[in-house]
Design an enzyme around this catalytic site. Structure first.
Site, PDB file in Angstrom:
ATOM      1  N   CYS A 436       0.826  -1.210   0.000  1.00 21.49           N
ATOM      2  CA  CYS A 436       0.000   0.000   0.000  1.00 21.49           C
ATOM      3  C   CYS A 436       0.858   1.257   0.000  1.00 21.49           C
ATOM      4  CB  CYS A 436      -0.916   0.000   1.222  1.00 21.49           C
ATOM      5  SG  CYS A 436      -2.208  -1.245   1.199  1.00 21.49           S
ATOM      6  N   GLU A 438       4.147   1.449   2.101  1.00 27.79           N
ATOM      7  CA  GLU A 438       5.252   1.196   3.008  1.00 27.79           C
ATOM      8  C   GLU A 438       6.614   1.359   2.315  1.00 27.79           C
ATOM      9  OE1 GLU A 438       2.072  -0.620   2.589  1.00 27.79           O
ATOM     10  OE2 GLU A 438       2.941  -2.524   3.242  1.00 27.79           O
TER      11      GLU A 438
END
Length: 839
Positions: A436, A438
């Site tokens: 997502c 990170e």
């Protein structure tokens, strides 16, 4: 400089996309049967040897296919968008859901009756042998109880492989697996039987060599299939394509890539087979535009490729990225809805020397997403003050299509945040994004991103109940909330509950971490992450240079608004007593007790009856539940609860550029981010916080009672660091200013900021300029990340009513995009509820 000229989409790509989505995804059993066969034949051998042997057995025998018109080949299933299963991690959830997986609301899969029987037979072997079972045995009883009471869920790695990694694609492209095998063999040759670590080290290196050999044999199977198909093909154009495919697969990924086409094929084998080794998702391609560029540039300069054909090859890879799939348990499917694998591919940004390296492929990555118009890859772009303006304009043009891509990341926050976690400046400058949102350094990091979802709203519920939930002492006893005389006392009780549950989250994550190291080390993945070969241990055992665990908290806006409202209404203005607030929450602000709350209250009453020694039978349960369900507040109570709800609405909210509220939210975020970073994982690394929910804010909100910010029970909580839906009423710039006041530097596992715009806001060049100015402004204030939906509410509502008309409608969910019509109704509603902005 780079070329921003659009390249037309080929008809091939349209047909490949249409073929991909003709039918519902299918669960296949080939991998599960093959790995079981291998494990049965290798009982008693070292686990790393068994893992490599099983991987080799799978690659030698799993059915293969080359689909019509494909230029890049390699498929994990015969059916498009099909999935294999991975019983070594967990199987019981699938066993329980075999008859319902086809009809569930989120991410359904077709499964044939024959496949069900094959899997039921396979599963018999795995009882007591899975990572999830071992992890459970390692967890503290308190941690298990916290999971059962929905304080947090570590389900991602609890049931699946770890994933969430970017490997050294550039090394495979440069030297191939023959080169990597040679590195492993050289280390093996240096081993001496008398070395203290000889047993572990020699078996690991041998497992690497076996895994690499198996991958090369797998590619040769495709070469042979392509040759056979070419010999039987009557179409001269397709015959030539198949002959080239055969030649490519005979060379890569065994050897280094000699052309851009070979580099594309080699890349794909790496991407596909990492996911066939384990069920980990978020295998992210990373800086594709950087490691692929030398092959493109050389071929273009030598006249060996046209820009148009290079684009078509990239488009074919983009299609293949949507072919990979996985089946999750029903609860996790709600949290990851949209069949997403979170394969994050990022363009632009700096090199290790701090120079901007945006290039022609950076633009072509954006173009590929425009062409295929599909959720994968999760395209991202890096932004800093040296980013070319036209690159951002091109990215904004993609955003304007409504696909929810790309996501935008701020180099000038992420680089120092990673340095603060121990990365060198050179490594931090070369970060990419995983899954997502990170950040990590590719090829050196085992980040364990997305390690758990921590619901920051639940500890506040337990402050009001003195740690009790459903009749059990789940949290710590922080005292009677009605006797707390100062806000500081109340806030301190919340912090104590947070600290307690964070420690249990760490316990659960570390138990799962140890279980993966013991039962599912991954030699193939490990050969592409430094410094596993040098250290002679797998990634799962701590072989990476950088080791982290990154669980994410969510509900920041709800907690900030809740605590601020309590401070204002109870302790400062004294408009509401704590007794009234507690009653208002119990009665859901006058809406009454719903079925979820009734079940919770019934459980509490039954627990108390049991404590008193009273008989509990079916009739007693039924009687208590019926009594609870008929409970209603008096008219006076209801009127007061509604009045309290109205007063809460009048209290200022996070997301409206009100410094006092925003800095209060910053402090609330610290209740999660600061304690977490004090913990270590079994691989010797540090825990680091993320603030993003994927889409779990919807199903986990469904497990959460009413909150003091006025949110009704069992409704979604706020996503990521975004303001609560509908509460940011002062425009997009005000919302961005508020979110920027959070401390993004400490949240080194990523933050997620969603905004939704009406399409008219990005119309014309002027709209694009205003949009990029918003991003620049937010990033200048040290925000970390932004992502956008550009779609009007009426379109989404019509898509709910007439899904057949919107088969290709892609929206941004959380840290990923998905086809809108594949999402559960509750998640669709959450996206519709988000504030629609305009300039």
């Amino acid at each position: 400089m780079f070329n921003t000229t659009d390249i037309p989409k080929s008809a091939r790509i349209t047909r490949l996309v249409d073929h991909l989505y003709e039918k519902m995804p299918v669960i296949e059993s080939a991998r599960a049967k093959l790995i079981t066969e291998s494990y049965q034949a290798t009982e008693g051998e070292p686990m790393i040897t068994r893992r490599a042997g099983a991987f080799a057995h799978i690659l030698r025998h799993i059915p293969i296919i080359i689909r019509d018109e494909e230029l890049i080949v390699g498929s994990s299933t015969i059916a498009p968008r099909g999935c294999q299963t991975y019983p070594e991690f967990s199987y019981q959830w699938l066993e329980d859901e075999l008859d319902t997986v086809e009809t569930r609301s989120a991410d359904p899969f077709y499964i044939a009756e024959e496949t069900k029987q094959e899997l039921r037979e396979v599963h018999k072997y795995w009882k007591g042998k899975t990572t999830s079972e071992l992890a459970t045995s390692y967890m503290a009883p308190e941690a298990i109880k916290a999971i059962e009471h929905n304080i947090f869920t570590p389900g991602n790695y609890f049931y699946n492989g770890v994933g969430h990694v970017t490997v050294k694609y550039e090394e495979v492209l440069a030297i191939g697996y023959e080169g990597i095998m040679a590195k492993a063999q050289a280390e093996l040759d240096r081993c001496h039987v008398g070395d203290g670590d000889y047993a572990r080290r020699s078996h690991f290196l041998s497992a690497v060599i076996l895994s690499c050999q198996a991958v090369m044999e797998y590619a040769q199977r495709y070469a042979a299939l392509a040759e056979k198909m070419a010999a039987e093909c009557s179409d001269p154009v397709r015959r030539n394509e198949l002959e080239v495919i055969a030649l490519n697969c005979s060379r890569v990924p065994a050897k280094g890539a000699g052309s851009f086409y070979e580099a594309c094929q080699s890349f794909w084998f790496v991407q596909q087979l990492i996911q066939l080794e384990s069920s980990g998702h978020s295998i992210s391609p990373g800086r594709f535009d950087q490691y692929m560029y030398p092959y493109y540039k050389k071929d273009l300069e030598n006249g060996n490729i046209t820009r148009e054909f290079a684009q078509e090859l990239m488009d074919c890879i983009w299609v293949k990225l949507n072919d990979l799939n996985k089946c999750r348990d029903a609860a996790s499917a709600e949290g990851f809805a949209g069949y997403s694998l979170f394969q994050n591919l990022i363009a632009g940004g700096q090199n290790k020397d701090g120079e901007d390296v945006t290039n022609d492929l950076s633009i072509m990555c954006i173009q590929a997403s425009m062409h295929v118009h599909l959720p994968q890859p999760s395209l991202s772009v890096r932004v800093w003050n040296g980013s070319p303006h036209e690159f951002l304009i091109k990215a904004a043009e993609l955003t304007r299509t409504g696909i929810g891509l790309p996501a935008y990341y701020n180099d000038e926050v992420i680089i120092p945040a990673l340095q603060n976690r121990g990365l060198s400046l050179e490594d931090a400058r070369e970060y990419n994004i995983i899954g997502c949102v990170e950040p990590q350094k590719a090829g050196k990091t085992d980040g364990w991103h997305d390690a758990a979802f921590f619901n920051m709203c639940r500890p506040l519920e337990l402050v009001f109940s003195n740690g009790m939930d459903k009749g059990e002492q789940v949290g710590i006893a922080t005292g009677d909330v009605t006797e707390m005389t100062t806000f500081e006392e109340f806030y301190d009780a919340y912090k104590k509950q947070m600290d307690y549950f964070i420690s249990l989250l760490v316990n659960a994550d570390n138990a799962i971490d140890v279980a993966h190291a013991e039962r599912c080390p991954l030699p193939f993945l490990s050969c592409m992450v430094d410094d596993c070969i040098k250290r002679g241990i797998s990634v799962q055992e701590g072989g990476a240079v950088y080791n982290f665990t990154g669980p994410q908290g969510f509900g920041i806006a709800n907690m900030a608004d809740s605590l601020y409202a309590v401070r204002q209404l109870v302790y400062r203005d004294k408009k509401v007593s704590m007794e009234e607030y507690k009653e208002a929450l119990l009665w859901n602000y006058g809406k009454g007790i719903d079925s979820e709350t009734a079940v919770d209250m019934t459980a509490s009453i039954l627990k108390e009856m049991e404590r008193q020694g009273r008989a509990i039978d079916e009739s007693a349960v039924k009687s208590v539940l019926e009594t609870v369900m008929t409970m209603k507040p008096s008219e006076d109570q209801k009127a007061r609860f509604e009045e309290i709800h109205h007063m809460i609405d009048e209290v200022p909210k996070f997301g409206n550029d009100i410094p006092e509220v925003d800095y209060f939210a910053r402090d609330v975020a610290y209740t999660y981010t600061r304690p977490l970073q004090n913990y270590k994982n079994p691989r010797g690394g540090q825990f680091q916080a993320g603030l993003y929910p994927v889409s779990a804010n919807v199903p986990l909100g469904g497990q959460t009672g009413a909150t003091p910010d006025g949110r009704y029970a069992h409704t979604p909580v706020a996503d990521g660091v975004s303001p609560s839906a509908g509460k940011d009423v002062n425009g997009p710039t005000a919302a961005a200013n508020s979110v920027a006041r959070l401390d993004h530097f400490i949240v080194s596992n990523g933050t997620l900021f969603n905004q939704k715009f009406h399409p008219s806001a990005l119309a014309g060049r002027e709209g694009l300029e205003k949009f990029t100015a918003l991003i620049r402004s937010y990033f200048d204030q040290k925000g970390m990340h932004m992502q956008f939906n550009v779609v009007d509410r009426d379109t989404l509502l019509d898509a709910q009513k007439n899904p057949e008309k919107y088969k290709h409608l892609v929206v941004r969910v959380a840290g990923y995009s998905a086809l809108f019509t594949t999402l559960s109704r509750s998640l669709q509603d959450d996206i519709i509820r988000r504030t629609e902005q305009g300039f």
